[in-house]
Design an enzyme around this catalytic site. Structure first.
Site, PDB file in Angstrom:
ATOM      1  N   SER A  36       0.573  -1.142   0.202  1.00  0.00           N
ATOM      2  CA  SER A  36       0.477  -0.089   0.075  1.00  0.00           C
ATOM      3  C   SER A  36       0.817   1.089  -0.140  1.00  0.00           C
ATOM      4  O   SER A  36       0.894   2.577  -0.497  1.00  0.00           O
ATOM      5  CB  SER A  36      -1.342  -0.216   1.522  1.00  0.00           C
ATOM      6  OG  SER A  36      -0.314  -0.136   2.122  1.00  0.00           O
ATOM      7  N   HIS A 264      -0.633   6.549   5.721  1.00  0.00           N
ATOM      8  CA  HIS A 264       0.508   6.187   4.050  1.00  0.00           C
ATOM      9  C   HIS A 264       0.434   8.093   3.158  1.00  0.00           C
ATOM     10  O   HIS A 264      -0.516   8.595   3.771  1.00  0.00           O
ATOM     11  CB  HIS A 264      -1.320   5.384   3.244  1.00  0.00           C
ATOM     12  CG  HIS A 264      -1.209   4.372   4.075  1.00  0.00           C
ATOM     13  ND1 HIS A 264      -1.660   3.388   4.962  1.00  0.00           N
ATOM     14  CD2 HIS A 264      -0.397   2.589   3.161  1.00  0.00           C
ATOM     15  CE1 HIS A 264      -1.673   2.443   5.441  1.00  0.00           C
ATOM     16  NE2 HIS A 264      -1.217   1.549   4.477  1.00  0.00           N
TER      17      HIS A 264
END
Length: 285
Positions: A36, A264
């Site tokens: 990710s 992220h």
């Protein structure tokens, strides 16, 4: 003849103000592998197929492919991926996806791979250290990971070393012409953290920081041992961690202000990571 044509095209482009892709003459066949941190969950726009991978068409691999003028580009990065998912089908919330190594071919010329964080559970580790109440009410998390006098995260990290060496060798076997780049992970915590902006207390923030630094060193060492390049995202992302303000940070905190998964890269981060990756693959010619 080819050289003269390229010079002529470059000169014409300069006159017209058109950017010439860095590798336009190389006809790059580029394959992006990873988890990710590479796929870009929730960063617009999420692409089909494989929606369960939470893959953005503005992740650093897509932007790098555009910058270098890749003739062929295959992005199989997928949220939640571990090294085993390079070889085996990966289950996602929306179905199964093929092993990532299946995207490689004998004519592949460029591979980036960012993998390993999920093998050791680094994202979950950061979230485990969230502490809404500071000491003495809240508990530090860093001492929970010392088992029999050993740091369990470093033990897990060291156990990953042979898997990464094997992975690089397997990529090379499938794509012997490819230049391979192992991509590291960004800066997720500044020294001492920024409690309560990101609710991780000072001791834990420093522990997370040291753990990720050790992990990135391991990636760099294994890349060197396997004879491939390492792309450092930790150093250029200093000053752009989740503690910084929107518009400055490249990694979102637990409650994102930009479209991105917690802890992220956001769209700004992906653009800047693409600059780093593009420079790395361009400079390795």
């Amino acid at each position: 003849m080819v050289r003269r044509l390229l010079v002529l095209l470059s000169a014409t482009a300069l006159v017209l103000g058109v950017a010439v892709p860095v590798h336009a003459a190389r006809s790059e066949v580029y394959v992006a592998l990873g988890d990710s941190a590479a796929s870009g969950p929730l960063v617009p726009n999420q692409v089909v197929p494989d929606l369960g991978c939470w893959r953005s068409d503005r992740n650093y691999a897509h932007l790098t492919a555009q910058a270098i003028g890749a003739a062929t580009f295959r992005d199989v990065t997928c949220s939640g991926a571990k090294t085993r998912d390079m070889y085996n089908s990966q289950g996602t919330d929306l179905g199964s996806v093929a092993p990532q190594l299946d995207a490689l071919s004998s004519d592949t010329t460029l591979v980036t791979v960012q993998i390993g964080a999920n093998d050791v559970g680094l994202t979950g580790f950061i979230e485990d250290c969230l502490n809404l109440l500071p000491p003495p009410v809240g508990d530090a998390c860093n001492d929970d990971y010392v088992v029999d006098g050993q740091d369990s995260w470093r033990v897990k990290t060291d156990a990953l070393r042979p898997k990464l060496t094997t992975l690089v060798n397997d990529i090379r076997a499938r794509s012997p012409r490819a230049r391979i780049f192992v991509v590291g992970y960004a800066t997720y915590a500044p020294p001492n953290g920024c409690y309560p902006t990101v609710p991780i207390i000072k001791a834990d923030a420093n522990y997370i920081r040291a753990t990720l630094q050790y992990f990135n060193r391991m990636l760099a060492e294994q890349a060197a041992a396997a004879g491939v390049a390492f792309v450092d995202l930790q150093t250029p992302s200093v000053g752009h961690d989740p503690c910084k303000a929107p518009g400055v940070r490249w990694i979102e905190p637990y409650v994102p202000a930009s479209p991105a998964a917690p802890f992220h890269p956001n769209g700004l981060g992906m653009r800047n990571f693409a600059t780093v990756v593009t420079a790395a693959v361009s400079g390795a010619l």
